[in-house]
Design a protein around this motif. Structure first.
Motif, mmCIF file in Angstrom:
data_model
loop_
_atom_site.group_PDB
_atom_site.id
_atom_site.type_symbol
_atom_site.label_atom_id
_atom_site.label_comp_id
_atom_site.label_asym_id
_atom_site.label_seq_id
_atom_site.Cartn_x
_atom_site.Cartn_y
_atom_site.Cartn_z
ATOM 1 N N ALA A 298 37.663 -6.328 -3.624
ATOM 2 C CA ALA A 298 36.995 -5.569 -2.574
ATOM 3 C C ALA A 298 37.782 -5.638 -1.273
ATOM 4 C CB ALA A 298 35.575 -6.102 -2.369
ATOM 5 N N MET A 299 38.361 -6.787 -0.997
ATOM 6 C CA MET A 299 39.178 -6.951 0.202
ATOM 7 C C MET A 299 40.424 -6.080 0.131
ATOM 8 S SD MET A 299 40.167 -10.624 1.851
ATOM 9 C CE MET A 299 40.829 -10.769 3.511
ATOM 10 N N ALA A 300 41.026 -6.007 -1.047
ATOM 11 C CA ALA A 300 42.204 -5.157 -1.238
ATOM 12 C C ALA A 300 41.837 -3.690 -1.044
ATOM 13 C CB ALA A 300 42.790 -5.385 -2.621
ATOM 14 N N GLU A 301 40.685 -3.302 -1.585
ATOM 15 C CA GLU A 301 40.239 -1.918 -1.432
ATOM 16 C C GLU A 301 39.994 -1.588 0.037
ATOM 17 O OE1 GLU A 301 36.774 1.047 -3.250
ATOM 18 O OE2 GLU A 301 36.504 -1.129 -3.291
ATOM 19 N N ALA A 302 39.382 -2.529 0.763
ATOM 20 C CA ALA A 302 39.110 -2.297 2.176
ATOM 21 C C ALA A 302 40.400 -2.211 2.986
ATOM 22 C CB ALA A 302 38.216 -3.418 2.713
ATOM 23 N N LEU A 303 41.383 -3.038 2.652
ATOM 24 C CA LEU A 303 42.668 -2.987 3.350
ATOM 25 C C LEU A 303 43.363 -1.656 3.100
ATOM 26 C CD1 LEU A 303 44.874 -4.344 5.036
ATOM 27 C CD2 LEU A 303 45.762 -5.353 2.917
ATOM 28 N N ASP A 304 43.317 -1.191 1.875
ATOM 29 C CA ASP A 304 43.909 0.106 1.551
ATOM 30 C C ASP A 304 43.235 1.222 2.348
ATOM 31 O OD1 ASP A 304 45.716 1.769 0.055
ATOM 32 O OD2 ASP A 304 44.026 2.357 -1.199
ATOM 33 N N GLU A 305 41.912 1.140 2.489
ATOM 34 C CA GLU A 305 41.195 2.147 3.273
ATOM 35 C C GLU A 305 41.583 2.072 4.755
ATOM 36 O OE1 GLU A 305 37.068 1.473 2.623
ATOM 37 O OE2 GLU A 305 37.109 2.115 0.516
ATOM 38 N N GLN A 306 41.739 0.840 5.267
ATOM 39 C CA GLN A 306 42.132 0.688 6.670
ATOM 40 C C GLN A 306 43.477 1.341 6.958
ATOM 41 O OE1 GLN A 306 42.082 -3.275 8.236
ATOM 42 N NE2 GLN A 306 39.867 -3.570 7.930
ATOM 43 N N SER A 307 44.377 1.264 5.985
ATOM 44 C CA SER A 307 45.716 1.831 6.199
ATOM 45 C C SER A 307 45.678 3.339 6.365
ATOM 46 C CB SER A 307 46.633 1.453 5.026
ATOM 47 O OG SER A 307 46.224 2.123 3.834
ATOM 48 N N ARG A 308 44.601 3.973 5.909
ATOM 49 C CA ARG A 308 44.494 5.430 6.009
ATOM 50 C C ARG A 308 43.613 5.873 7.176
ATOM 51 N NH1 ARG A 308 44.024 4.584 0.407
ATOM 52 N NH2 ARG A 308 41.767 4.953 0.441
ATOM 53 N N LEU A 309 43.191 4.919 8.010
ATOM 54 C CA LEU A 309 42.346 5.234 9.162
ATOM 55 C C LEU A 309 43.078 4.814 10.437
ATOM 56 C CD1 LEU A 309 38.904 3.958 7.809
ATOM 57 C CD2 LEU A 309 39.638 6.338 8.019
ATOM 58 N N PRO A 310 43.715 5.758 11.116
ATOM 59 C CA PRO A 310 44.513 5.414 12.308
ATOM 60 C C PRO A 310 43.723 4.650 13.366
ATOM 61 C CG PRO A 310 44.891 7.692 11.642
ATOM 62 C CD PRO A 310 43.740 7.188 10.813
ATOM 63 N N GLN A 311 42.433 4.979 13.542
ATOM 64 C CA GLN A 311 41.656 4.332 14.590
ATOM 65 C C GLN A 311 41.473 2.842 14.340
ATOM 66 O OE1 GLN A 311 40.708 6.649 12.515
ATOM 67 N NE2 GLN A 311 38.546 6.508 11.859
ATOM 68 N N LEU B 132 40.378 -8.371 10.219
ATOM 69 C CA LEU B 132 40.200 -9.399 9.190
ATOM 70 C C LEU B 132 38.720 -9.614 8.900
ATOM 71 C CD1 LEU B 132 41.385 -11.553 7.330
ATOM 72 C CD2 LEU B 132 41.348 -13.148 9.275
ATOM 73 N N GLY B 133 37.894 -9.596 9.954
ATOM 74 C CA GLY B 133 36.461 -9.763 9.759
ATOM 75 C C GLY B 133 35.876 -8.664 8.898
ATOM 76 N N LEU B 134 36.329 -7.419 9.108
ATOM 77 C CA LEU B 134 35.847 -6.300 8.288
ATOM 78 C C LEU B 134 36.238 -6.481 6.822
ATOM 79 C CD1 LEU B 134 36.686 -3.321 10.684
ATOM 80 C CD2 LEU B 134 34.407 -4.210 10.132
#
Length: 252
Positions: free
Chosen positions: A17-30, A40-42
């Motif tokens: 789940a953490m890996a999935e969230a990191l991948d999503e973060q990489s696609r969100l410029p904000q 990291l908290g997210l």
């Protein structure tokens, strides 16, 4: 920094789940403008939520609850005789952690099984193990295990469950072996694990139902010494009528 090695490392550590969230973060410029600690908290929140959900799914699967019920849907209408403050205290699950028992009695259709399953579901939410068992089928299972030599192992398994729900107590007659087996199960749980019983029979009639006086004394002594009680009142809730007068199933 290349992100793919980090994603691979998280997956190797089973932090999916953490890996999935990191991948999503990489696609969100904000997200990139957030401080590192916030990002990291997210990621950690996502992993914890996923683990909690997997644990709940696993516990519910093992519980085999008969009805899909939850405490938020409990019907507190005055005619049912439910004390809201008492039920709210039970929802905290302190009684389960203290190894106490809960006896839910009432006529057919008053919602005993539904309420028991709702409390079982709540226990699973808080990470406690639960097992729903209909008493007639439990005795069938125990007879089979006596025959194949697995009776002792099965008792050990039941003894480790935080909450056992014994439904339909008093619905079918019990023979001497059934009563003695029941004593073994109850005895393993005294002051250690919790037992929830639903029954159409008032508690005052349980001694007669169990039959063998000496064993019945032992069973009831263990069940009643630290027992909470709920006695449901009113007519059957299995069916009611909607605005058009059409009968439909009531969730209670």
């Amino acid at each position: 920094m290349l992100q793919q090695p980090t994603l691979n490392a998280l997956r190797q550590l089973n932090l999916y789940a953490m890996a999935e969230a990191l991948d999503e973060q990489s696609r969100l410029p904000q997200i990139q403008d957030l401080p590192f600690d916030d990002r990291l908290g997210l990621l950690l929140d996502r992993e914890l939520c996923a683990r909690d959900q997997r644990r709940l799914t696993r516990l519910l699967k093992l519980a085999h609850l008969k009805q899909n019920a939850c405490v938020e849907d409990i019907d507190y209408r005055g005619s049912r005789g439910l004390d809201r403050s008492k039920v709210m205290a039970l929802i905290q699950n302190t009684w389960i952690r203290q190894g106490h028992n809960l006896l839910i009695t009432g006529a057919t259709g008053t919602g005993k099984t539904w309420l028991g399953c709702a409390l079982g579901h709540q226990a699973c939410r808080q990470g406690l193990s639960v097992r729903y068992l209909r008493l007639p089928r439990l005795f069938e299972e125990l007879r089979i295990r006596h025959g194949d030599g697995s009776f002792g192992r099965y008792l050990n398994t039941l003894a480790k469950v935080d909450l056992i729900i014994l439904d339909d107590w008093g619905l079918a007659p019990m023979n001497g072996e059934d009563v003695r087996d029941l004593l073994e199960i109850i005895d393993d749980r005294v002051n250690q694990q919790a037992t929830l019983i639903t029954s159409q029979l008032p508690v005052d009639h349980w001694h007669e139902y169990l039959g063998e006086p000496t064993v019945a004394d032992a069973v009831l002594d263990r069940l009643l010494q630290s027992a909470h009680r709920l006695d449901l009142k009113g007519d059957s809730l299995r069916r009611h009528r909607d605005a058009h007068g059409t009968p439909k199933l009531d969730p209670s």
